[in-house]
Design a protein around this motif. Structure first.
Motif, PDB file in Angstrom:
ATOM      1  N   LYS B 284       0.839  -1.205   0.000  1.00  0.00           N
ATOM      2  CA  LYS B 284       0.000   0.000   0.000  1.00  0.00           C
ATOM      3  C   LYS B 284       0.873   1.254   0.000  1.00  0.00           C
ATOM      4  CE  LYS B 284      -4.023  -2.057   2.199  1.00  0.00           C
ATOM      5  NZ  LYS B 284      -3.710  -3.408   1.722  1.00  0.00           N
ATOM      6  N   TYR B 285       1.914   1.241   0.800  1.00  0.00           N
ATOM      7  CA  TYR B 285       2.789   2.405   0.909  1.00  0.00           C
ATOM      8  C   TYR B 285       3.475   2.690  -0.422  1.00  0.00           C
ATOM      9  CZ  TYR B 285       6.710   5.319   2.387  1.00  0.00           C
ATOM     10  OH  TYR B 285       7.633   6.334   2.496  1.00  0.00           O
ATOM     11  N   SER B 286       4.030   1.659  -1.037  1.00  0.00           N
ATOM     12  CA  SER B 286       4.813   1.889  -2.251  1.00  0.00           C
ATOM     13  C   SER B 286       3.925   2.276  -3.438  1.00  0.00           C
ATOM     14  CB  SER B 286       5.692   0.677  -2.581  1.00  0.00           C
ATOM     15  OG  SER B 286       4.940  -0.489  -2.648  1.00  0.00           O
ATOM     16  N   ILE B 287       2.712   1.707  -3.514  1.00  0.00           N
ATOM     17  CA  ILE B 287       1.803   2.110  -4.591  1.00  0.00           C
ATOM     18  C   ILE B 287       1.424   3.580  -4.427  1.00  0.00           C
ATOM     19  CG2 ILE B 287      -0.575   1.836  -5.430  1.00  0.00           C
ATOM     20  CD1 ILE B 287      -0.214  -1.183  -5.080  1.00  0.00           C
ATOM     21  N   ALA B 288       1.174   3.998  -3.185  1.00  0.00           N
ATOM     22  CA  ALA B 288       0.855   5.409  -2.941  1.00  0.00           C
ATOM     23  C   ALA B 288       2.060   6.308  -3.234  1.00  0.00           C
ATOM     24  CB  ALA B 288       0.398   5.603  -1.492  1.00  0.00           C
ATOM     25  N   LYS B 289       3.228   5.850  -2.842  1.00  0.00           N
ATOM     26  CA  LYS B 289       4.443   6.650  -3.019  1.00  0.00           C
ATOM     27  C   LYS B 289       4.796   6.832  -4.488  1.00  0.00           C
ATOM     28  CE  LYS B 289       8.266   8.257  -0.766  1.00  0.00           C
ATOM     29  NZ  LYS B 289       8.273   9.269   0.279  1.00  0.00           N
ATOM     30  N   ALA B 290       4.458   5.850  -5.294  1.00  0.00           N
ATOM     31  CA  ALA B 290       4.829   5.895  -6.714  1.00  0.00           C
ATOM     32  C   ALA B 290       3.851   6.709  -7.555  1.00  0.00           C
ATOM     33  CB  ALA B 290       4.923   4.472  -7.271  1.00  0.00           C
ATOM     34  N   GLY B 291       2.820   7.254  -6.926  1.00  0.00           N
ATOM     35  CA  GLY B 291       1.829   8.020  -7.679  1.00  0.00           C
ATOM     36  C   GLY B 291       2.409   9.295  -8.261  1.00  0.00           C
ATOM     37  N   ILE B 292       2.168   9.511  -9.548  1.00  0.00           N
ATOM     38  CA  ILE B 292       2.622  10.720 -10.245  1.00  0.00           C
ATOM     39  C   ILE B 292       1.395  11.337 -10.911  1.00  0.00           C
ATOM     40  CG2 ILE B 292       4.078  11.614 -12.111  1.00  0.00           C
ATOM     41  CD1 ILE B 292       5.894  10.516 -10.126  1.00  0.00           C
ATOM     42  N   TYR B 293       1.263  12.652 -10.820  1.00  0.00           N
ATOM     43  CA  TYR B 293       0.124  13.330 -11.437  1.00  0.00           C
ATOM     44  C   TYR B 293       0.282  13.447 -12.950  1.00  0.00           C
ATOM     45  CZ  TYR B 293      -1.318  14.826  -6.745  1.00  0.00           C
ATOM     46  OH  TYR B 293      -1.716  14.847  -5.436  1.00  0.00           O
ATOM     47  N   VAL B 294      -0.855  13.594 -13.617  1.00  0.00           N
ATOM     48  CA  VAL B 294      -0.857  13.789 -15.071  1.00  0.00           C
ATOM     49  C   VAL B 294      -0.003  15.003 -15.423  1.00  0.00           C
ATOM     50  CG1 VAL B 294      -2.327  14.406 -17.033  1.00  0.00           C
ATOM     51  CG2 VAL B 294      -3.177  12.816 -15.309  1.00  0.00           C
ATOM     52  N   PRO B 295       0.978  14.869 -16.318  1.00  0.00           N
ATOM     53  CA  PRO B 295       1.768  16.045 -16.705  1.00  0.00           C
ATOM     54  C   PRO B 295       0.918  16.988 -17.549  1.00  0.00           C
ATOM     55  CG  PRO B 295       2.474  14.112 -17.946  1.00  0.00           C
ATOM     56  CD  PRO B 295       1.435  13.649 -16.979  1.00  0.00           C
ATOM     57  N   LEU B 296       1.127  18.286 -17.356  1.00  0.00           N
ATOM     58  CA  LEU B 296       0.269  19.270 -18.022  1.00  0.00           C
ATOM     59  C   LEU B 296       0.883  19.824 -19.304  1.00  0.00           C
ATOM     60  CD1 LEU B 296      -0.912  21.064 -14.790  1.00  0.00           C
ATOM     61  CD2 LEU B 296      -2.171  19.433 -16.170  1.00  0.00           C
ATOM     62  N   LEU B 297       2.153  19.533 -19.509  1.00  0.00           N
ATOM     63  CA  LEU B 297       2.811  19.972 -20.736  1.00  0.00           C
ATOM     64  C   LEU B 297       3.527  18.780 -21.352  1.00  0.00           C
ATOM     65  CD1 LEU B 297       4.231  23.515 -19.932  1.00  0.00           C
ATOM     66  CD2 LEU B 297       2.653  22.907 -21.747  1.00  0.00           C
ATOM     67  N   PRO B 298       3.899  18.863 -22.628  1.00  0.00           N
ATOM     68  CA  PRO B 298       4.605  17.745 -23.266  1.00  0.00           C
ATOM     69  C   PRO B 298       5.822  17.322 -22.463  1.00  0.00           C
ATOM     70  CG  PRO B 298       4.029  19.377 -24.895  1.00  0.00           C
ATOM     71  CD  PRO B 298       3.642  19.951 -23.574  1.00  0.00           C
ATOM     72  N   VAL B 299       5.996  16.029 -22.289  1.00  0.00           N
ATOM     73  CA  VAL B 299       7.033  15.550 -21.390  1.00  0.00           C
ATOM     74  C   VAL B 299       8.422  15.662 -21.982  1.00  0.00           C
ATOM     75  CG1 VAL B 299       5.508  13.981 -20.217  1.00  0.00           C
ATOM     76  CG2 VAL B 299       6.764  13.173 -22.178  1.00  0.00           C
ATOM     77  N   ASN B 300       8.536  15.902 -23.275  1.00  0.00           N
ATOM     78  CA  ASN B 300       9.874  16.032 -23.832  1.00  0.00           C
ATOM     79  C   ASN B 300      10.361  17.474 -23.782  1.00  0.00           C
ATOM     80  OD1 ASN B 300       8.065  17.013 -25.645  1.00  0.00           O
ATOM     81  ND2 ASN B 300       8.934  16.018 -27.434  1.00  0.00           N
ATOM     82  N   ALA B 301       9.537  18.351 -23.142  1.00  0.00           N
ATOM     83  CA  ALA B 301       9.969  19.742 -23.018  1.00  0.00           C
ATOM     84  C   ALA B 301      10.929  19.869 -21.855  1.00  0.00           C
ATOM     85  CB  ALA B 301       8.751  20.626 -22.797  1.00  0.00           C
ATOM     86  N   ALA B 302      11.990  20.650 -22.034  1.00  0.00           N
ATOM     87  CA  ALA B 302      12.950  20.840 -20.951  1.00  0.00           C
ATOM     88  C   ALA B 302      12.372  21.810 -19.939  1.00  0.00           C
ATOM     89  CB  ALA B 302      14.257  21.395 -21.515  1.00  0.00           C
ATOM     90  N   VAL B 303      12.621  21.544 -18.675  1.00  0.00           N
ATOM     91  CA  VAL B 303      12.151  22.439 -17.624  1.00  0.00           C
ATOM     92  C   VAL B 303      13.052  23.662 -17.613  1.00  0.00           C
ATOM     93  CG1 VAL B 303      11.812  22.706 -15.152  1.00  0.00           C
ATOM     94  CG2 VAL B 303      11.239  20.551 -16.267  1.00  0.00           C
ATOM     95  N   ARG B 304      12.446  24.848 -17.587  1.00  0.00           N
ATOM     96  CA  ARG B 304      13.258  26.061 -17.594  1.00  0.00           C
ATOM     97  C   ARG B 304      13.118  26.757 -16.249  1.00  0.00           C
ATOM     98  NH1 ARG B 304      12.386  31.479 -20.955  1.00  0.00           N
ATOM     99  NH2 ARG B 304      14.500  31.876 -21.592  1.00  0.00           N
TER     100      ARG B 304
END
Lengths: 201, 304
Positions: B284-304
Motif C-alpha cells: 500500500k505504501y509503495s503504490i501510494a508513493k509511486a503516484g505521479i500526477y498527469v503532466p500538463l505539458l509535453p514531457v519532452n519539453a525541458a524544464v526552464r
C-alpha cells in the motif's frame, strides 16, 4: 448559462500577472495557487520556443472532483461553476487526486509568507477569511462576476490574453474566440469537459 | 529560516512529473496505516468466521476501529467526519458506511460470544442478522479502498480497474496472515495447515497480480511508466523491494512451498504471517508513493 474562459497562448507573455492578481484578490496563503503559470522550453537550440501555460480550475462539466467528494463539499453552482463549501470539507484530499489539472491545494495551515516572522497585519486580515484543514481552489471570482466584473485574472492580464463569458451564448466573445481560433481544453481525452479553452499559438 | 515544505511544493509544481505526496507523506502516512488496518480487519473477520477463531473476531473489530482512528488523524477537519455519509458517488463515503456497518454488526455479534450478558443468544436470529450486517460491512471495506485509488483521474498509475482487485486480494491475504499469527500463538493443528495452504495460494496470486499490474502500467502511458520507474528504481524502490517483494512475497511463498514438502513449525507459520502483513503494508505504501500526477505539458519539453 455556463461560465467559461479562453486563454490566448499567443498573447500570454508569462508575466505572472494573473497569479499575482489572484493572490491579491483572494488573499490565499502560501502553497495555495488558485491561478499559476508554468513555463517550458520546447525544441533544441537554435529552434527553441518557450511556452507559458496559465493554469486554474477548469470548472469541468463532468468534474471528477465532485464525483469523489464524500461530503458533497465540492459541488456545481450556477453557471457550471465548481465550488467548494469550505464548511463541509473534511480535508480528505480525494479531490486533489481526482483532479487531472492540479487545480486544488490543501491549506494545511495559514502560514506566514515570511517564515521567520509572525503574520503581517495584511495576512492577519486576509487569513481570517480562509479556512484551515480544507482543500481550496479557484471559484472564477464569483463575487466579482455577480457584481458585473470579470475575474481578477482576466481583468488584470496586461496582454488581454484571457476572455471570460458564457460558453452557451454563441454570440459571446469567449465563444467567438474559441470557434474562430480553434480553442481546445487541456487533456480532452479524460472526458472532464473543462470550461477553460486554450487558443493556440 | 526557509520553509522546506513550501520550497518542495514550489519545486513539485514546476516539475513535469509532479509526485503525489498528500496521501503518503506527513499525515498522509496515517491514511496508509488506516487502509492497512482496515484491510487486516476485514480479512481477519472473514476467515475468523470461517475457521471459528474468537481471538480473530475480536482482533478484527479492534483493527477496524483503530483504522477509523487513523483515518480521522489523517483528515484536515476530523470533527466533520460525520458528513462523509453524504455523497452518493464517492467511494470514501461508501467505505465510511462499510466501516459503520461492520463495526456495529461485528461488535453486536461478538458480544454474546465473548460471554457478555446481552438479551440475544449467540446463535439466534438477531446474532445471525448482526453477522450478515458485519459481512456486508466487511465486503464494503475490502472493495472500497482500491476503488478510492482507482477513481483518482489525476494519478494515472492508480486509475485502473486492476487496483481494486489487488486490494481485495491483499485484504484476503492479510486476514489469513493474521490468523497464522494467532494460530502460532494459540491454536496449532489442522486449521493452521489449512490457513497456511490458502495463504500460499493467495500469496502466489498476489505476486502474479503485482507483476501483471506493473506490466500493464509500464505499457499504458508515459506517466504510468514513470510511476513504475519510481517503484522499481526511484522514491518507492526501497519499500517496494524490501517490503512488498522480499518480505511480503518471496519469503512467504518460499516458506510456503517448503511447507508442501515438509511440516512447518507453528513459529515458522507465525513468521510467515508477520512477513505477509509487513508486505501488505509496504504494498500500500509503495503504490501510494509511486503516484505521479498527469503532466500538463509535453514531457519532452525541458524544464526552464
Amino acid at each position: 448559462m455556463r461560465y467559461g474562459m479562453a486563454i490566448d497562448l499567443k498573447r500570454c507573455v508569462g508575466c505572472y500577472g494573473c497569479q499575482l492578481s489572484c493572490k491579491a484578490e483572494k488573499g490565499s496563503p502560501p502553497g495555495v495557487f488558485f491561478a499559476r503559470v508554468i513555463k517550458r522550453e520546447m525544441g533544441t537550440f537554435p529552434n527553441t520556443q518557450v511556452i507559458f501555460l496559465p493554469l486554474l480550475c477548469f470548472h469541468c462539466a463532468a468534474a471528477p472532483c465532485v464525483e469523489v467528494c464524500p461530503t458533497g463539499a465540492s459541488q456545481y453552482r450556477e453557471g457550471g461553476v465548481v465550488a467548494i463549501d469550505y464548511d463541509a470539507c473534511v480535508g480528505c484530499r480525494a479531490c486533489m487526486q481526482a483532479c487531472p489539472y492540479g487545480a486544488r491545494y490543501f491549506n494545511r495551515d495559514n502560514r506566514a509568507y515570511f517564515a521567520d516572522q509572525c503574520l503581517t497585519p495584511y495576512e492577519m486580515v486576509r487569513y481570517s477569511e480562509q479556512h484551515q484543514g480544507v482543500v481550496m481552489k479557484c471559484d472564477f471570482c464569483m463575487d466579482r462576476v455577480n457584481a458585473g466584473k470579470d475575474p481578477a485574472c482576466v481583468a488584470n492580464c496586461p496582454a488581454k490574453a484571457r476572455t471570460f463569458g458564457d460558453l452557451e451564448d454563441p454570440a459571446s466573445e469567449v465563444s467567438r474566440l474559441i470557434r474562430e481560433r480553434g480553442g481546445a481544453p487541456l487533456e480532452p481525452e479524460l472526458g472532464t469537459q473543462p470550461s477553460v479553452y486554450y487558443l493556440p499559438i | 529560516m526557509r520553509d522546506q515544505t513550501y520550497d518542495r511544493l514550489l519545486k513539485d509544481l514546476g516539475a513535469t512529473f509532479r509526485p503525489q505526496r498528500e496521501w503518503v507523506e506527513g499525515r498522509g502516512l496515517y491514511l496508509i496505516v488506516g487502509h492497512f488496518l482496515s484491510s487486516i480487519g476485514a480479512g481477519t473477520w472473514l476467515f475468523s468466521v470461517i475457521f471459528d477463531s474468537h481471538a480473530g473476531l475480536l482482533l478484527a473489530v479492534l483493527a477496524v476501529m483503530l483504522a477509523g482512528v487513523a483515518h480521522l488523524r489523517f483528515l484536515g477537519r476530523p470533527g466533520r467526519f460525520w458528513r462523509m455519509v453524504h455523497a452518493k458517488s464517492s467511494w470514501i463515503s461508501r467505505g465510511f458506511w462499510g466501516m459503520i456497518l461492520f463495526t456495529a454488526g461485528a461488535a453486536l455479534y461478538v458480544l454474546p460470544k465473548s460471554g457478555v450478558a446481552v438479551p440475544w443468544a449467540a446463535d439466534g436470529l438477531f446474532a445471525n442478522l448482526t453477522l450478515w450486517v458485519s459481512l456486508a460491512g466487511m465486503a464494503t471495506i475490502m472493495v472500497y479502498k482500491g476503488n478510492v485509488y482507482a477513481a483518482s483521474k489525476g494519478v494515472p498509475f492508480w486509475n485502473s480497474p486492476l487496483l481494486p482487485v489487488l486490494y481485495i486480494v491483499y485484504s484476503l491475504r492479510a486476514g489469513l496472515a493474521m490468523l497464522l499469527v494467532l494460530f502460532s500463538l494459540d491454536q496449532p493443528g489442522e486449521a493452521a495447515d489449512q490457513v497456511a495452504l490458502i495463504e500460499l495460494w493467495i500469496a502466489v496470486s498476489a505476486a502474479v497480480m503485482v507483476v501483471f499490474y506493473l506490466g500493464v502500467m509500464r505499457n499504458m502511458n508515459v506517466t504510468t511508466r514513470r510511476s513504475v520507474a519510481e517503484l522499481t528504481s526511484g522514491r518507492a524502490a526501497g519499500a517496494f523491494y524490501l517490503g512488498t517483494v522480499a518480505a511480503g512475497l518471496i519469503a512467504p511463498i518460499a516458506v510456503g512451498v517448503t511447507g508442501l514438502l515438509q511440516p512447518l513449525s507453528m513459529g515458522i507459520l507465525g513468521l510467515v504471517g508477520v512477513l505477509s502483513l509487513v508486505g501488505d503494508f509496504f504494498a500500500k505504501y509503495s503504490i501510494a508513493k509511486a503516484g505521479i500526477y498527469v503532466p500538463l505539458l509535453p514531457v519532452n519539453a525541458a524544464v526552464r
